[in-house]
Design an enzyme around this catalytic site. Sequence first.
Site, PDB file in Angstrom:
ATOM      1  N   ASN A 180     -18.278  13.408 -94.865  1.00 24.57           N
ATOM      2  CA  ASN A 180     -18.492  14.639 -95.648  1.00 24.57           C
ATOM      3  C   ASN A 180     -19.560  15.562 -95.060  1.00 24.57           C
ATOM      4  O   ASN A 180     -19.421  16.783 -95.120  1.00 24.57           O
ATOM      5  CB  ASN A 180     -18.761  14.326 -97.119  1.00 24.57           C
ATOM      6  N   GLU A 277     -27.013   4.610 -98.911  1.00 25.66           N
ATOM      7  CA  GLU A 277     -26.931   5.885 -99.636  1.00 25.66           C
ATOM      8  C   GLU A 277     -25.493   5.989-100.115  1.00 25.66           C
ATOM      9  O   GLU A 277     -24.583   6.199 -99.316  1.00 25.66           O
ATOM     10  CB  GLU A 277     -27.325   7.026 -98.688  1.00 25.66           C
ATOM     11  N   CYS A 311     -22.007  13.358-102.368  1.00 25.42           N
ATOM     12  CA  CYS A 311     -22.562  12.317-103.235  1.00 25.42           C
ATOM     13  C   CYS A 311     -23.448  12.959-104.293  1.00 25.42           C
ATOM     14  O   CYS A 311     -23.647  12.417-105.368  1.00 25.42           O
ATOM     15  CB  CYS A 311     -23.361  11.314-102.412  1.00 25.42           C
ATOM     16  N   GLU A 487     -34.002   7.998 -97.466  1.00 28.06           N
ATOM     17  CA  GLU A 487     -33.908   8.632 -96.155  1.00 28.06           C
ATOM     18  C   GLU A 487     -34.815   9.857 -96.168  1.00 28.06           C
ATOM     19  O   GLU A 487     -35.233  10.336 -97.213  1.00 28.06           O
ATOM     20  CB  GLU A 487     -32.454   9.036 -95.875  1.00 28.06           C
TER      21      GLU A 487
HETATM   22  P1  NDP Z   1     -16.160   4.426 -97.593  1.00 28.26           P
HETATM   23  O1  NDP Z   1     -17.576   4.573 -97.852  1.00 28.26           O
HETATM   24  O2  NDP Z   1     -15.507   3.306 -98.285  1.00 28.26           O
HETATM   25  O3  NDP Z   1     -15.950   4.426 -96.017  1.00 28.26           O
HETATM   26  C1  NDP Z   1     -15.515   3.470 -95.335  1.00 28.26           C
HETATM   27  C2  NDP Z   1     -16.580   3.289 -94.252  1.00 28.26           C
HETATM   28  O4  NDP Z   1     -17.195   2.072 -94.464  1.00 28.26           O
HETATM   29  C3  NDP Z   1     -16.001   3.306 -92.920  1.00 28.26           C
HETATM   30  O5  NDP Z   1     -16.964   3.836 -92.021  1.00 28.26           O
HETATM   31  C4  NDP Z   1     -15.787   1.821 -92.620  1.00 28.26           C
HETATM   32  O6  NDP Z   1     -15.778   1.653 -91.255  1.00 28.26           O
HETATM   33  C5  NDP Z   1     -17.003   1.253 -93.326  1.00 28.26           C
HETATM   34  N1  NDP Z   1     -16.843  -0.074 -93.867  1.00 28.26           N
HETATM   35  C6  NDP Z   1     -15.893  -0.514 -94.671  1.00 28.26           C
HETATM   36  N2  NDP Z   1     -16.084  -1.818 -94.970  1.00 28.26           N
HETATM   37  C7  NDP Z   1     -17.199  -2.173 -94.308  1.00 28.26           C
HETATM   38  C8  NDP Z   1     -17.930  -3.385 -94.204  1.00 28.26           C
HETATM   39  N3  NDP Z   1     -17.541  -4.495 -94.832  1.00 28.26           N
HETATM   40  N4  NDP Z   1     -19.036  -3.382 -93.435  1.00 28.26           N
HETATM   41  C9  NDP Z   1     -19.416  -2.278 -92.796  1.00 28.26           C
HETATM   42  N5  NDP Z   1     -18.766  -1.125 -92.847  1.00 28.26           N
HETATM   43  C10 NDP Z   1     -17.673  -1.073 -93.601  1.00 28.26           C
HETATM   44  O7  NDP Z   1     -15.523   5.805 -97.898  1.00 28.26           O
HETATM   45  P2  NDP Z   1     -14.100   6.461 -97.604  1.00 28.26           P
HETATM   46  O8  NDP Z   1     -14.259   7.300 -96.404  1.00 28.26           O
HETATM   47  O9  NDP Z   1     -13.007   5.470 -97.641  1.00 28.26           O
HETATM   48  O10 NDP Z   1     -14.041   7.369 -98.916  1.00 28.26           O
HETATM   49  C11 NDP Z   1     -13.782   6.787-100.169  1.00 28.26           C
HETATM   50  C12 NDP Z   1     -14.770   7.275-101.197  1.00 28.26           C
HETATM   51  O11 NDP Z   1     -16.085   6.937-100.813  1.00 28.26           O
HETATM   52  C13 NDP Z   1     -14.831   8.778-101.380  1.00 28.26           C
HETATM   53  O12 NDP Z   1     -13.814   9.266-102.186  1.00 28.26           O
HETATM   54  C14 NDP Z   1     -16.182   8.917-102.020  1.00 28.26           C
HETATM   55  O13 NDP Z   1     -16.106   8.633-103.395  1.00 28.26           O
HETATM   56  C15 NDP Z   1     -17.011   7.862-101.341  1.00 28.26           C
HETATM   57  N6  NDP Z   1     -17.826   8.432-100.251  1.00 28.26           N
HETATM   58  C16 NDP Z   1     -19.154   8.634-100.496  1.00 28.26           C
HETATM   59  C17 NDP Z   1     -19.933   9.253 -99.544  1.00 28.26           C
HETATM   60  C18 NDP Z   1     -21.367   9.539 -99.789  1.00 28.26           C
HETATM   61  O14 NDP Z   1     -21.904  10.478 -99.227  1.00 28.26           O
HETATM   62  N7  NDP Z   1     -22.067   8.740-100.579  1.00 28.26           N
HETATM   63  C19 NDP Z   1     -19.388   9.698 -98.273  1.00 28.26           C
HETATM   64  C20 NDP Z   1     -17.988   9.410 -98.088  1.00 28.26           C
HETATM   65  C21 NDP Z   1     -17.260   8.783 -99.067  1.00 28.26           C
HETATM   66  P3  NDP Z   1     -14.556   0.976 -90.460  1.00 28.26           P
HETATM   67  O15 NDP Z   1     -13.288   1.538 -90.986  1.00 28.26           O
HETATM   68  O16 NDP Z   1     -14.787   1.294 -89.055  1.00 28.26           O
HETATM   69  O17 NDP Z   1     -14.706  -0.485 -90.712  1.00 28.26           O
END
Ligand code: NDP
Length: 507
Positions: A180, A277, A311, A487
């Site tokens: 994002n 975060e 977020c 952060e």
């Molecule tokens: P996620 O936070 O679930 O993103 C997935 C990320 O987490 C990828 O980088 C993935 O990497 C990593 N990941 C997943 N499982 C693990 C693990 N066990 N250990 C370490 N890394 C892991 O978000 P999404 O992009 O799927 O978005 C879904 C929802 O998340 C959004 O709709 C929103 O609600 C929220 N979100 C919140 C954000 C914020 O700023 N707080 C930012 C983005 C999303 P890899 O695939 O390489 O394993």
Amino acid sequence: MATIPTIATPAADTDVFVLPAATIAGTPVRTHGAEGTQGANGVAHDATPIFNASTGATIGWQEHASAALVDAAVRSAHGALASWRGTTPVARGKLLKKIAELIEADRARLAAMQMQVSGKPPLEADIDVGDAAATFNYYGDLCLDEKAFAPETLALPDDAVTGERFYEAVGVAALIVPWNFPMVTTAWKIAPALAAGCTVVLKPSEITSPVEHLLAEIISEAGVPEGVVNLVNGGGEVGALLTAHPLVDKISFTGSTASGTKVMQAAAQDMKRLTLELGGKSALIVRADADVERAVTLAVGGAFTNAGQMCSATARILVHDDVYRKFMAAFETAVRAIVVGPPQSANVAMGPLVCAAQRSRVQALVEQGVQAGASVAFSGSLETACADGFFMAPVVIAEPPADNLLWTDEVFGPVACVKSFRTDEEAIALANDTRYGLVATVVTADREAARRYKAQLRAGLVWINTPQLIFPQVCWGGLGLSGIGRELGLAGLRSYQELRHALADIG
Ligand code: NDP
């Protein structure tokens, strides 16, 4: 198809690039050549397409790091650690200032890339670049000043013993950043990590990774030694492999609470240091004495900046009964006036969602919320130019039931809920009725009321009558399910350091 080891500016959608699976010790590593891994399109068969969010066109491909590449990246960071940790804060500060300077010099190209992959309107894309540069500048200055790195003598009750408190870089930091705010979140993690003397392995989101590849090029150009910053492209298992690696000492993750929980479990295995975060479901409170026009401006910014994919989105808007009708009328006018479109549209104020999956997810949540009793009060509209991208018009829900998922769950899209209240106690109770606790906004002309809200709202950061201002000097992070640690600011630096002590009796 252009197959370039590092990325060129994608001036047009026809310039399709390929991002290497990893950049380790300054060397891009492609996987497409390996036997059995090459697909018909000339990149690794499991490469992820990178889309232009406003047109849906494929503008590039991103290869994924294998387990072996994740291991190599961590070992590269580990190998560079002793030397980097041994540099002086001043030497690191000079490099951080140089990175900030190069980001500023490349402002247009960095903003253009964000406009492509995220569809951010030009102003938002430019603000992100400015924020990244400000973060490197801030930590650069902190290093040049040296005070934050100086050992401190302790006053002890025993004259025969001298005591000292000092800080040391934690070690290898795994930095997992979302889609994002790719530039901003990466800067918030890399700058303090490098300032502290940590070496890093950065894992961008596979949706927006071109942004981090550009940033990594800039960091290398600034003269940061090879191996200090390494990058692995994710998608699938990469994040989990990184967080489980025994040579990783510290994890900083930004993303969903669900993934954050898994990261925390992985960190527990060998007590890795951790900053999380995560999500939010934040409130914006409009008191009866508020300047309604200003409240509407803050509500639009809080709910619809970055198409609500924040977020910190203040998507639970609480409005005092006395000004509710006036607020809703002005809010409706403002929301209907939001120009949704691609970055190049005139007066564009809101771009698309980042990808088709995120739009489907948000639309499904709205449908479920409506089926469960929420009603749409009004919504914005889409320009004809929005036909092919991942666009969605802003939606406003009025008076949802308190248990409706649109009121309780993080939506991460352009959806805001409005509820009325009668007393400050009721507003505070409604705002705090969530397990998240990232931010809150209060709009009021009453200083005393502002003081009470600041004290009683359960949020890491409270804004009073301001937009969502963020300065590198001010820490960022939340309570409860919004995460752990802070952060930015001095706390951001300390999160990449171990606090150590020495007691001595040497006459
Ligand atoms: P996620 O936070 O679930 O993103 C997935 C990320 O987490 C990828 O980088 C993935 O990497 C990593 N990941 C997943 N499982 C693990 C693990 N066990 N250990 C370490 N890394 C892991 O978000 P999404 O992009 O799927 O978005 C879904 C929802 O998340 C959004 O709709 C929103 O609600 C929220 N979100 C919140 C954000 C914020 O700023 N707080 C930012 C983005 C999303 P890899 O695939 O390489 O394993």
